[in-house]
Write a protein that holds these residues in place. Structure first.
Motif, PDB file in Angstrom:
ATOM      1  N   MET A  67      37.430 -80.462  -9.738  1.00  0.00           N
ATOM      2  CA  MET A  67      35.918 -80.520  -9.595  1.00  0.00           C
ATOM      3  C   MET A  67      35.215 -81.372 -10.792  1.00  0.00           C
ATOM      4  N   GLU A  68      36.121 -81.222 -12.080  1.00  0.00           N
ATOM      5  CA  GLU A  68      35.749 -82.114 -13.169  1.00  0.00           C
ATOM      6  C   GLU A  68      35.872 -83.350 -12.942  1.00  0.00           C
ATOM      7  N   GLN A  69      37.123 -83.839 -11.802  1.00  0.00           N
ATOM      8  CA  GLN A  69      37.188 -85.385 -11.815  1.00  0.00           C
ATOM      9  C   GLN A  69      36.069 -85.721 -10.950  1.00  0.00           C
ATOM     10  N   HIS A  70      35.464 -84.986  -9.897  1.00  0.00           N
ATOM     11  CA  HIS A  70      34.375 -85.179  -8.858  1.00  0.00           C
ATOM     12  C   HIS A  70      33.067 -85.633  -9.816  1.00  0.00           C
ATOM     13  N   ILE A  71      32.978 -84.692 -10.734  1.00  0.00           N
ATOM     14  CA  ILE A  71      31.848 -85.253 -11.674  1.00  0.00           C
ATOM     15  C   ILE A  71      32.041 -86.463 -12.352  1.00  0.00           C
ATOM     16  N   GLU A  72      33.113 -86.571 -13.003  1.00  0.00           N
ATOM     17  CA  GLU A  72      33.356 -88.028 -13.329  1.00  0.00           C
ATOM     18  C   GLU A  72      33.147 -89.167 -12.622  1.00  0.00           C
ATOM     19  N   LEU A  73      33.546 -88.741 -11.298  1.00  0.00           N
ATOM     20  CA  LEU A  73      33.397 -90.044 -10.071  1.00  0.00           C
ATOM     21  C   LEU A  73      31.905 -90.101 -10.099  1.00  0.00           C
ATOM     22  N   GLU A  74      31.018 -89.094 -10.031  1.00  0.00           N
ATOM     23  CA  GLU A  74      29.580 -89.344  -9.886  1.00  0.00           C
ATOM     24  C   GLU A  74      29.177 -89.967 -10.858  1.00  0.00           C
ATOM     25  N   HIS A  75      29.303 -89.558 -12.233  1.00  0.00           N
ATOM     26  CA  HIS A  75      28.815 -90.059 -13.287  1.00  0.00           C
ATOM     27  C   HIS A  75      29.070 -91.859 -13.339  1.00  0.00           C
ATOM     28  N   VAL A  76      30.177 -91.987 -12.643  1.00  0.00           N
ATOM     29  CA  VAL A  76      30.797 -93.567 -12.934  1.00  0.00           C
ATOM     30  C   VAL A  76      29.956 -94.207 -11.658  1.00  0.00           C
ATOM     31  N   LYS A  77      29.729 -93.526 -10.580  1.00  0.00           N
ATOM     32  CA  LYS A  77      29.044 -94.121  -9.508  1.00  0.00           C
ATOM     33  C   LYS A  77      27.655 -94.345  -9.771  1.00  0.00           C
ATOM     34  N   ALA A  78      27.027 -93.416 -10.481  1.00  0.00           N
ATOM     35  CA  ALA A  78      25.689 -93.666 -10.873  1.00  0.00           C
ATOM     36  C   ALA A  78      25.586 -94.721 -11.937  1.00  0.00           C
ATOM     37  N   ALA A  79      26.510 -94.945 -12.742  1.00  0.00           N
ATOM     38  CA  ALA A  79      26.342 -96.126 -13.871  1.00  0.00           C
ATOM     39  C   ALA A  79      26.592 -97.515 -13.204  1.00  0.00           C
ATOM     40  N   MET A  80      27.401 -97.509 -11.787  1.00  0.00           N
ATOM     41  CA  MET A  80      27.717 -98.671 -11.111  1.00  0.00           C
ATOM     42  C   MET A  80      26.102 -98.908 -10.511  1.00  0.00           C
ATOM     43  N   LYS A  81      25.586 -98.098 -10.037  1.00  0.00           N
ATOM     44  CA  LYS A  81      24.155 -98.224  -9.480  1.00  0.00           C
ATOM     45  C   LYS A  81      22.979 -98.757 -10.473  1.00  0.00           C
ATOM     46  N   GLN A  82      23.147 -98.491 -11.480  1.00  0.00           N
ATOM     47  CA  GLN A  82      22.194 -98.831 -12.759  1.00  0.00           C
ATOM     48  C   GLN A  82      22.808-100.030 -13.296  1.00  0.00           C
ATOM     49  N   ALA A  83      23.749-100.456 -13.300  1.00  0.00           N
ATOM     50  CA  ALA A  83      24.444-101.765 -14.033  1.00  0.00           C
ATOM     51  C   ALA A  83      23.598-102.985 -13.543  1.00  0.00           C
ATOM     52  N   LYS A  84      23.032-103.671 -14.427  1.00  0.00           N
ATOM     53  CA  LYS A  84      22.413-104.678 -14.309  1.00  0.00           C
ATOM     54  C   LYS A  84      23.095-106.019 -14.609  1.00  0.00           C
ATOM     55  N   GLU A  85      24.153-105.929 -15.309  1.00  0.00           N
ATOM     56  CA  GLU A  85      24.806-107.153 -15.483  1.00  0.00           C
ATOM     57  C   GLU A  85      26.193-106.988 -14.659  1.00  0.00           C
ATOM     58  N   ARG A  86      26.592-108.035 -14.219  1.00  0.00           N
ATOM     59  CA  ARG A  86      27.792-108.286 -13.292  1.00  0.00           C
ATOM     60  C   ARG A  86      29.157-107.828 -14.267  1.00  0.00           C
ATOM     61  N   ARG A  87      29.200-108.118 -15.520  1.00  0.00           N
ATOM     62  CA  ARG A  87      30.273-107.857 -16.035  1.00  0.00           C
ATOM     63  C   ARG A  87      30.463-106.157 -16.230  1.00  0.00           C
ATOM     64  N   MET A  88      29.357-105.451 -16.343  1.00  0.00           N
ATOM     65  CA  MET A  88      29.201-104.051 -16.647  1.00  0.00           C
ATOM     66  C   MET A  88      29.641-103.482 -15.254  1.00  0.00           C
ATOM     67  N   TYR A  89      28.857-103.758 -14.086  1.00  0.00           N
ATOM     68  CA  TYR A  89      29.482-103.388 -12.818  1.00  0.00           C
ATOM     69  C   TYR A  89      30.896-103.289 -12.761  1.00  0.00           C
TER      70      TYR A  89
END
Length: 344
Positions: free
Chosen positions: A1-23
């Motif tokens: 369950m904890e890993q699922h939450i981590e994955l969701e956080h990272v996925k959200a960060a990918m969606k919000q990334a404005k710089e190619r290197r951060m993505y």
């Protein structure tokens, strides 16, 4: 369950990334959390294993916040935040005569320094005001034309919605995201400024004829890979080129972003595209929007490197130089990504 939450956080960060290197950094962590081996992640990102390892180590020790790129704030400025904002807006979106400099239509460092002194009483040397411009994210560049028939709203929708959605689908529904374009490279393309003896002018010989080669190319948004060929710009040759691209990417689904040239919509292509449904998809840019196609940057790079200020006496020589240029830059795919891909 904890890993699922981590994955969701990272996925959200990918969606919000404005710089190619951060993505890319978030993508590395996402794949790691999904159980992808480090060597496979390195292959996907086209980075070495040590770089991927450093991303993962940084994340494990400090979370997503630790992955943030660090930007230097530079030396302090004498201008307040409000004054800096006004200066940036004025230089970027006004011409000098609109703010009281009669018959002046182009900003120079001298004019900008005069404007700052007039408005706020601060004196800057030309070097000092140049540093202020850099800190404000302004640079001394040549303007470019835009096509009057372009639709700004459609361009905005592509830049802010369509393309971000395509990026999100990488590694999920789409395996390869490519841009495609065509260009004509002539035996003498353009005269540009270059270094030469003081008081002298470089002479470029020419026959006055217009010979050249016609090119088609794709640039891989994620890896920087270039697939290209020399050929006429017809529906038949475009079909042949699409087949070449499929051969270059034997596995996985491919999305190609391209303009609305007539050959891209030819009826001749429809049976082939129908046959390749699920494997190949064409996504069309808004009309009259060359600035949204990263391959345009490749053509400018090519011309500035091997065409401008040079005359080639034979088409064979042009072909040779074009091939050498592309072979050379493909040795450094990260340079291609940094120069062409990060702007979208």
């Amino acid at each position: 369950m904890e890993q699922h939450i981590e994955l969701e956080h990272v996925k959200a960060a990918m969606k919000q990334a404005k710089e190619r290197r951060m993505y890319e950094r978030y993508q590395a962590i996402y794949l790691h959390l999904k159980g992808t081996p480090m060597t496979a992640i390195a292959d996907i990102l086209n980075r070495n294993r040590m770089t991927v390892s450093s991303y993962i180590h940084t994340y494990e020790n400090g979370g997503l916040a630790a992955l943030q790129l660090k930007h230097s704030s530079g030396a302090p400025t004498r201008l307040t935040k409000e004054q800096q904002d006004q200066l940036k807006q004025t230089v970027a979106y006004s011409v000098p005569h609109e703010v009281g400099f009669t018959a002046k239509h182009n900003w120079t460092l001298e004019l900008i320094a005069t404007y700052v002194e007039r408005e706020w009483g601060h004196r800057y040397s030309l070097r000092g005001i140049s540093k202020v411009m850099e800190r404000l994210g302004l640079s001394y560049t040549k303007p470019t034309f835009t096509l009057a028939a372009a639709d700004p709203e459609k361009q905005r929708q592509f830049a802010e919605m369509t393309f971000p959605d395509l990026k999100k689908l990488l590694n999920h529904e789409n395996d390869h995201l490519l841009f495609e374009d065509e260009s004509m490279i002539r035996d003498y393309q353009a005269i540009q400024k270059t270094w030469f003896l003081r008081g002298k002018q470089r002479i470029i010989p020419t026959t006055g004829k217009h010979r050249g080669v016609k090119l088609l190319a794709t640039v891989d948004y994620r890896t920087g890979r270039i697939v290209w060929q020399e050929d006429e710009h017809t529906a038949e040759t475009f079909l042949t080129f699409l087949q070449k691209v499929l051969s270059a990417y034997p596995a996985g689904s491919i999305v190609i972003v391209l303009d609305n040239a007539r050959i891209h919509h030819a009826k001749l292509l429809q049976p082939f595209l129908e046959e390749q449904k699920g494997r190949l998809e064409l996504v069309f840019l808004p009309p009259y929007s060359p600035q949204l196609n990263i391959v345009e940057g490749l053509w400018k790079w090519l011309k500035s490197s091997v065409i401008n200020n040079v005359f080639y006496s034979t088409v064979t020589e042009i072909r040779l130089r074009v091939g050498q240029f592309i072979d050379e830059i493909m040795k450094h795919p990260h340079a291609i990504i940094d120069r062409l891909c990060v702007r979208l």
